[in-house]
Design an enzyme around this catalytic site. Sequence first.
Site, PDB file in Angstrom:
ATOM      1  N   ASP A   8       0.790  -1.239   0.000  1.00  0.00           N
ATOM      2  CA  ASP A   8       0.000   0.000   0.000  1.00  0.00           C
ATOM      3  C   ASP A   8       0.827   1.296   0.000  1.00  0.00           C
ATOM      4  O   ASP A   8       1.525   1.581   0.970  1.00  0.00           O
ATOM      5  CB  ASP A   8      -0.937   0.015   1.211  1.00  0.00           C
ATOM      6  N   GLU A  39      -4.473   1.969  -2.729  1.00  0.00           N
ATOM      7  CA  GLU A  39      -5.727   2.401  -2.105  1.00  0.00           C
ATOM      8  C   GLU A  39      -5.552   3.469  -1.025  1.00  0.00           C
ATOM      9  O   GLU A  39      -6.536   4.061  -0.585  1.00  0.00           O
ATOM     10  CB  GLU A  39      -6.486   1.197  -1.543  1.00  0.00           C
ATOM     11  N   ASN A  40      -4.309   3.726  -0.591  1.00  0.00           N
ATOM     12  CA  ASN A  40      -4.068   4.777   0.411  1.00  0.00           C
ATOM     13  C   ASN A  40      -3.235   5.924  -0.163  1.00  0.00           C
ATOM     14  O   ASN A  40      -2.673   6.717   0.591  1.00  0.00           O
ATOM     15  CB  ASN A  40      -3.338   4.211   1.633  1.00  0.00           C
ATOM     16  N   ASN A  67     -10.347  -1.896   0.509  1.00  0.00           N
ATOM     17  CA  ASN A  67     -11.523  -1.288   1.138  1.00  0.00           C
ATOM     18  C   ASN A  67     -11.602   0.230   1.001  1.00  0.00           C
ATOM     19  O   ASN A  67     -12.669   0.813   1.151  1.00  0.00           O
ATOM     20  CB  ASN A  67     -11.577  -1.669   2.624  1.00  0.00           C
ATOM     21  N   HIS A  68     -10.455   0.903   0.726  1.00  0.00           N
ATOM     22  CA  HIS A  68     -10.480   2.377   0.590  1.00  0.00           C
ATOM     23  C   HIS A  68     -10.695   2.845  -0.847  1.00  0.00           C
ATOM     24  O   HIS A  68     -10.618   4.042  -1.110  1.00  0.00           O
ATOM     25  CB  HIS A  68      -9.179   2.977   1.129  1.00  0.00           C
ATOM     26  N   HIS A 150      -6.081  -8.577  -0.316  1.00  0.00           N
ATOM     27  CA  HIS A 150      -6.178  -7.442   0.607  1.00  0.00           C
ATOM     28  C   HIS A 150      -6.933  -7.901   1.852  1.00  0.00           C
ATOM     29  O   HIS A 150      -8.133  -8.139   1.819  1.00  0.00           O
ATOM     30  CB  HIS A 150      -6.909  -6.302  -0.102  1.00  0.00           C
ATOM     31  N   HIS A 175      -2.761  -4.529   2.971  1.00  0.00           N
ATOM     32  CA  HIS A 175      -3.747  -3.911   3.863  1.00  0.00           C
ATOM     33  C   HIS A 175      -3.257  -3.641   5.289  1.00  0.00           C
ATOM     34  O   HIS A 175      -3.530  -2.569   5.805  1.00  0.00           O
ATOM     35  CB  HIS A 175      -5.060  -4.708   3.938  1.00  0.00           C
ATOM     36  N   HIS A 177      -0.360  -3.052   6.462  1.00  0.00           N
ATOM     37  CA  HIS A 177       0.784  -2.114   6.460  1.00  0.00           C
ATOM     38  C   HIS A 177       1.960  -2.630   7.284  1.00  0.00           C
ATOM     39  O   HIS A 177       2.907  -1.893   7.542  1.00  0.00           O
ATOM     40  CB  HIS A 177       0.386  -0.710   6.939  1.00  0.00           C
TER      41      HIS A 177
HETATM   42 FE   LIG Z   1      -6.978  -1.578   3.129  1.00  0.00          FE
END
Ligand SMILES: [Fe+2]
Length: 261
Positions: A8, A39-40, A67-68, A150, A175, A177
Amino acid sequence: MNILMVGDVYGEPGRAAITKLLPELRREHAIDFCVVNVENAAGGFGVTPPIARRILDAGVDVMTSGNHIWDKKEIVEYIVKENLLLRPANYPPGTPGTGSIVVKAGPHKVAVLNMMGRVFLPNLDCPFRKADEEIPRLRQETPIIVVDMHCEATSESQAMGWYLDGRVSAVVGTHTHVQTADEQIFPGGTAFLCDAGFTGPHDSVIGREIEPIIKRFMTNMPQKFEVASGRVLLQGAIVEINETNGHALKIERVSEPQVQT
Ligand SMILES: [Fe+2]
């Protein structure tokens, strides 16, 4: 062939690390193909079209998410047009975008499949059954298939790795991190790493400034969480794959520091 899968990308520091480190990493490790979870990338929450374009320009072949993905509303229109940005394949039918893609990489083709776990995450369709649906279709085009799983729970990520052993080249988690140290090749030839880690500021709590997070845990009061600064790492894994049968030959973790200038 060598495929780099990057964890990520978090905020501006993560984006800068991709731009600065990726070209050199690609040369140094003779990387043929690069998959990055984005996604981040926009301040920790989602990704915008200009940011996605900048990441592709930095030498990324396919972007994955989780999810983001819907945090920035302008991404909906982009994801419909730009199929190099994936969202998890197990979102229900009718969700914009796609969860897998086959892309040419020199004389070969690489399939990327993005999936999301359901433990401590939104309750999507079953990722195991979705994989059963997707993989035969992808295998008709290429034996080289890499999966971004993820996932919050290490158990769910591991279960997916074992479930897909022998059917895909690699399952690498994203996900949490936090990079795990369990890289291995399963008996059927699938490379596995529970979590790739993240690309961004590491003097932090999963990318955010430390103090407000501690305060939030101690008081339960709402806090403003800013993207942290300081020491930046690009994290992920390099998987060497036999192009003929798609089996992984080697998996190696990457945790590359970005020298501050
Ligand atoms: Fe995530």
